[in-house]
Design a protein around this motif. Structure first.
Motif, PDB file in Angstrom:
ATOM      1  N   HIS A 167      -6.317 -10.222   3.785  1.00  0.00           N
ATOM      2  CA  HIS A 167      -6.432 -10.922   2.515  1.00  0.00           C
ATOM      3  C   HIS A 167      -6.836 -10.056   1.344  1.00  0.00           C
ATOM      4  O   HIS A 167      -6.883 -10.523   0.212  1.00  0.00           O
ATOM      5  N   LEU A 168      -7.151  -8.797   1.587  1.00  0.00           N
ATOM      6  CA  LEU A 168      -7.560  -7.997   0.453  1.00  0.00           C
ATOM      7  C   LEU A 168      -6.385  -7.364  -0.269  1.00  0.00           C
ATOM      8  O   LEU A 168      -6.562  -6.718  -1.281  1.00  0.00           O
ATOM      9  N   ARG A 169      -5.180  -7.542   0.274  1.00  0.00           N
ATOM     10  CA  ARG A 169      -4.007  -6.979  -0.384  1.00  0.00           C
ATOM     11  C   ARG A 169      -3.303  -8.057  -1.188  1.00  0.00           C
ATOM     12  O   ARG A 169      -3.345  -9.222  -0.811  1.00  0.00           O
ATOM     13  N   PRO A 170      -2.653  -7.681  -2.290  1.00  0.00           N
ATOM     14  CA  PRO A 170      -1.999  -8.708  -3.116  1.00  0.00           C
ATOM     15  C   PRO A 170      -0.746  -9.282  -2.474  1.00  0.00           C
ATOM     16  O   PRO A 170      -0.435 -10.452  -2.659  1.00  0.00           O
ATOM     17  N   SER A 221      -1.707 -14.614   5.104  1.00  0.00           N
ATOM     18  CA  SER A 221      -2.671 -13.951   4.230  1.00  0.00           C
ATOM     19  C   SER A 221      -3.831 -13.385   5.023  1.00  0.00           C
ATOM     20  O   SER A 221      -4.931 -13.262   4.517  1.00  0.00           O
ATOM     21  N   MET A 261      -1.244 -12.260  -0.126  1.00  0.00           N
ATOM     22  CA  MET A 261      -1.716 -13.415  -0.873  1.00  0.00           C
ATOM     23  C   MET A 261      -0.546 -14.115  -1.553  1.00  0.00           C
ATOM     24  O   MET A 261      -0.400 -15.330  -1.505  1.00  0.00           O
TER      25      MET A 261
END
Lengths: 499, 472
Positions: B175-178, B172, B181
């Motif tokens: 971390h700003l992408r789905p 992750s 995550m």
């Protein structure tokens, strides 16, 4: 030093602070007074703990006014069981006063927190049954007072009332029953909880008393089916109240202080049943926590589940699992306080902790994300934290004698871990689902919040790397619990661990 | 001090050296963490230099330990560094084991980690989270060295968990992408579920033999010629539990779905974890448990079958994927499956050789994956081909008709529906049941709060609390 009744001072100091804060001119000075009093209490409690540790468990007892020659009296003391808890509860109060959102630190809540601390310290140090029950009931009052006034939150106030206050009734009934039974059996001090005068209740009467105390315990620890109040409290309540009720483990303390010593035969027969109920509760709550839609609710169910796990450690009455349960209590006190404060911080900044609206908070709030991750890792037993030591001991203690309990305990641990990671990832990672929530003026952790969150994380990591002092201080208390009450059940594993 | 003395450390020095190997990288973790917390801005060069120095020192110590072991007449050196914590009947010993297996793995870990650290400096240049990457890299190396040098299952588990943690955090990384995550959550869920096996196995071994240390639980001997006098039944149980944890960590069938998705992380970390080291941790665990598997033909058979199934499944799925990293992920799973087959056949030394060779090869391939297109174009230019050749079914069409092959292709593309089956029959019912129970819970709370008591207000419906948004 022995002239000063330090224990009594430690009981009354927060109450005096509460009175002083109540009479302060405004919220700000009330808060300041409360912080200073909490610091003083913490220092005093730590000094008492250290003194106990160094004095090699010699008695640190204080006696006071008595109602009658054989009746209840003011009798305080500190032993291996309560020594680590005194600084813990003072630390919780101190930490909450420093790091809770400002909105929750008005005069009423500060006073309630200090009064609650006072009563909790009273419960820990009471060596008289009536005194203990009195403090137990009194510790509920600040919460009720707080919830009546400021929040007007019907589910919270309602469930708090029903469960917590109803949970005090069995203990109020149990105390005279115990005293009467012991007096009948010829005990000179029927209310005594330690020392020569403390005899167990006669075997014939233990059943009813066990049921009453178990009821009080189950209600207080939020064990299924009496668990509903705890998630509501953690989801909606003020941080101070939550941490004071969750982090102080009065239910488990009741087991160790009253239930096992005074009801040895009933404990031997029925404690495994109680532990099984606790395990079912832990499993059910962690199962419920899987699909929760918000950070606070996820946390709520995980914490309820972990509280019930502590009960499981007392099941087999074997040194390993009891040590593990006690470390778990400490861990919960520290880590859950931190997690509750952080989630209250998220809510104060965003107005919500719903997963559908949060997300991507690690960008604007990296320190908060880091602190949350560390504390969550500690809660689930990552090596290097206190949680690992606690879980290792619990497992080793249970796997020999109660393998089903142990495997289900692992399942609970897995589910809780998954939930906490899910909560962390959905709140702090991923795209921001509602960017408008994080306004331009909203900041990451303030210095006081940073100090508290990372301080708690540091304590948990330190306890994980060097757990031996925490184990040593409890050694004699655990010995007494395990051997003194149930001589037939010596210890769990049949082969001694090789050195 | 002459050379001979230098290579004959005392017991105390040996202990210190062994403790330093995982501790040095973890110093980097603490130092970087403290710096980030204090808000001290660190230059990339500083971070890389600090981490590389500590990794190099750790690797140098491993080399010295290797030299010491080579010169030693003993096949296996068991080093006790003291008791971490103890109560009356239970002591958690910090025990290390130096033998052919652990030193080979430690050497591979140290060297590949250093290579990756050098590569990452350029690859992640000016990437946000540069410092975080190196912190996690150091955490991984600390955990992995602890894992391979551990002398007991309990200590191995500690390293194992740290490896899983750093794996999740590196997946992750962006971390700003789905996608990353979700991939991280999936990986962590599988890890946690599988780790139960290792934890319980260690405890059962402790209960059966009085110790979870390899030197005590197994009879003395030089790996892989180590035996155990456990009952076959107990050995089978422990072996199968260990296999569960291997399924998770080494992405074997049916728990392998997380591996292709784990490629969301930065390429160098993918190479380190899923090409070289983390994915082989399971194989290492089984190699270390060779005595148990020798004692239990059942467990060996199951291990071999799982490996075979994984190899077939992964190789078919690999051929249908269009991106290099996913294909390499499946290829890794295939090779690890083959290693498991060899373990089932008790070909211990071959597996170790295969493991090390595979680790280095896959690291190279994964590090070259981002440049795969350029490499292919250069190759075509050198061979003076105009267009890329599209692979067809080729030889396979001799064995089956086009329709069968097309169906096989479709199934392989959907990974033989394994993930979907797990989702449908395990995950979804669990989440649905949880939601239903939660709704019942909420109704019960509403009912309780309407009870006519002094503090409850009478007819307010349970509404979500929306606190005012304000700065603290």
């Amino acid at each position: 030093m022995s002239a000063l009744p330090l224990l009594s001072i430690s009981v009354f100091l927060p109450a005096v602070g509460a009175l002083w804060s109540w009479r302060a001119s405004d919220d700000h000075s009330a808060h300041r007074i409360a912080r200073n009093v909490a610091l003083a209490e913490f220092l005093l409690a730590t000094a008492l703990g250290v003194k106990f540790f160094q004095a090699e468990q010699s008695s640190l007892e204080e006696f006071g006014v008595a109602l009658s020659a054989h009746g209840p009296r003011w009798h305080l003391g500190i032993d291996g069981l309560s020594a680590p808890f005194l600084p813990l509860v003072a630390l919780i109060a101190l930490v909450v006063l420093h790091a809770a959102p400002r909105a929750e630190l008005h005069r009423r809540s500060v006073v309630a927190l200090l009064l609650g601390t006072s009563c909790t310290v009273g419960v820990y140090t009471s060596l008289d049954l009536a005194l203990l029950a009195g403090f137990w009931v009194a510790s509920l009052a600040p919460g009720a007072m707080l919830l009546r006034g400021s929040h007007r939150d019907s589910p919270l106030a309602g469930t708090y009332t029903v469960f917590l206050i109803m949970g005090a009734v069995p203990i109020v009934l149990a105390v005279p029953l115990i005293a009467w039974a012991r007096a009948q059996a010829g005990a000179p001090m029927p209310f005594e909880l330690s020392g020569v005068g403390s005899l167990p209740v006669p075997a014939a009467r233990q059943g009813l008393v066990f049921v009453l105390l178990a009821l009080a315990l189950v209600l207080r620890k939020a064990v299924v089916p009496f668990h509903s109040w705890m998630p509501v409290l953690v989801e909606r309540g003020p941080a101070g109240l939550i941490t004071l009720i969750v982090g102080t483990h009065l239910g488990a303390f009741l087991v160790a202080r009253v239930l096992i010593p005074l009801l040895p035969q009933a404990s031997q027969n029925d404690l495994p049943l109680l532990a099984g109920v606790g395990l079912f509760s832990a499993l059910y709550n962690s199962f419920l926590s899987l699909a929760q839609p918000s950070l606070r609710r996820s946390l709520a169910f995980v914490m309820t589940s972990q509280l019930a796990l502590v009960l499981v450690g007392f099941a087999s009455l074997n040194a390993d699992s009891v040590h593990g349960a006690m470390l778990q209590m400490l861990l919960l006190g520290l880590a859950s306080t931190g997690l509750v404060l952080l989630s209250a911080g998220v809510e104060a900044r965003l107005g919500t902790t719903e997963f559908s609206r949060t997300g991507g908070l690690a960008g604007p709030f990296p320190k908060m994300a880091g602190a949350f991750l560390l504390l969550a890792l500690a809660s689930i037993g990552t090596p290097g934290t206190l949680g690992y030591v606690a879980e290792d001991l619990l497992l080793h203690g249970l796997l020999g004698s109660h393998s089903i309990l142990a495997s289900l305990l692992l399942l609970v641990s897995v589910l809780n871990g998954v939930t906490l990671f899910r909560a962390f990832l959905l709140t702090f990672f991923g795209p921001s689902r509602d960017p408008s929530l994080v306004g331009p003026g909203v900041r990451d952790l303030l210095p006081r919040e940073t100090l508290v969150s990372f301080g708690l994380a540091a304590l948990v990591v330190a306890g994980g790397i060097l757990p031996q002092p925490l184990l040593s201080v409890r050694r004699s208390a655990v010995e007494r619990l395990v051997h003194g009450s149930t001589p037939a059940m010596v210890t769990g594993p049949s082969i001694e661990a090789r050195h | 001090m002459n050379v001979a003395e230098f290579l004959q450390p005392s017991e105390g020095e040996l202990r210190t050296a062994l403790v330093l190997v995982p501790v040095l990288p973890s110093l980097a973790v603490f130092a970087l963490g403290a710096a980030f917390l204090a808000g001290i801005p660190l230059k990339e060069r500083t971070i890389v230099r600090a981490v590389s120095t500590l990794l190099s020192l750790s690797f140098a110590i491993v080399c010295m330990l290797g030299l010491h072991w080579l010169r030693s007449p003993l096949g296996a050196i068991d080093v006790r560094a003291g008791s971490w914590f103890s109560i009356d009947h239970y002591h958690f010993e910090v025990a290390f084991l130096l033998d052919r297996l652990s030193l080979t793995m430690a050497f591979a870990t140290g060297s590949i980690a250093l290579l990756i650290a050098r590569f990452s400096e350029r690859y992640l240049h000016r990437e946000a989270g540069f410092g975080r990457y190196f912190l996690l890299l150091a955490l991984f190396v600390a955990g992995m060295q602890l894992l391979v040098l551990a002398g007991s299952y309990d200590l191995l588990f500690a390293g194992w968990e740290l490896v899983g943690l750093s794996s999740m955090l590196l997946i992750s990384f962006y971390h700003l992408r789905p996608g990353p995550m979700r991939a991280a959550l999936r990986a962590m869920t599988v890890y946690r579920l599988a780790d139960v096996g290792l934890l319980v196995a260690g405890v059962i071994l402790h209960q059966s033999t009085g110790s979870s240390e390899f030197a005590d639980a197994f009879d003395p001997g030089r790996w892989p010629h180590v035996a155990t006098h456990l009952q076959p039944g107990t050995a089978t149980t422990i072996g199968l539990l260990l296999l569960l944890s291997v399924l998770g960590k080494s992405a074997q069938f049916p728990l392998g779905g997380w591996l292709p998705r784990a490629m969301e992380g930065p390429t160098p970390s993918s190479a380190l974890f899923y090409g070289a080291l983390s994915v082989h941790a399971g194989v290492y665990l089984l190699l270390r448990s060779a005595p148990l598997l020798e004692r239990s033909p059942t467990a060996s058979l199951v291990v071999g079958l799982v490996g075979l199934l994984t190899a077939v499944h992964a190789t078919l799925a690999a051929r249908t994927h269009a991106d290099a990293k996913s294909m390499l992920a499946y290829a890794t799973a295939t090779q690890v499956g083959l290693m498991l087959v060899a373990i089932g056949l008790h070909w211990w030394n071959w597996v170790l050789l295969h493991l090390v060779a595979h680790a280095f090869l896959r690291t190279l391939q994964l590090l070259r994956a981002p440049s795969a297109l350029r490499d292919a174009q250069e190759l075509r230019a050198a061979l003076q081909q105009q267009e890329a050749t599209v692979p067809g079914f080729g030889r396979w069409s001799h064995f089956a008709g086009a329709e069968t092959l097309a169906k096989l292709h479709h199934l392989a593309l959907r990974r033989f529906l394994v993930d979907e089956a797990i989702e449908r029959y395990f995950v979804s019912p669990l989440m649905t049941a949880s939601r239903i129970a939660d709704r019942a819970e909420q109704r019960w709370v509403t009912l309780l709060s309407h009870l006519p008591l002094a503090f409850a207000e009478s007819t307010k419906e349970q509404a979500p609390r929306t606190a005012e948004k304000r700065a603290p």
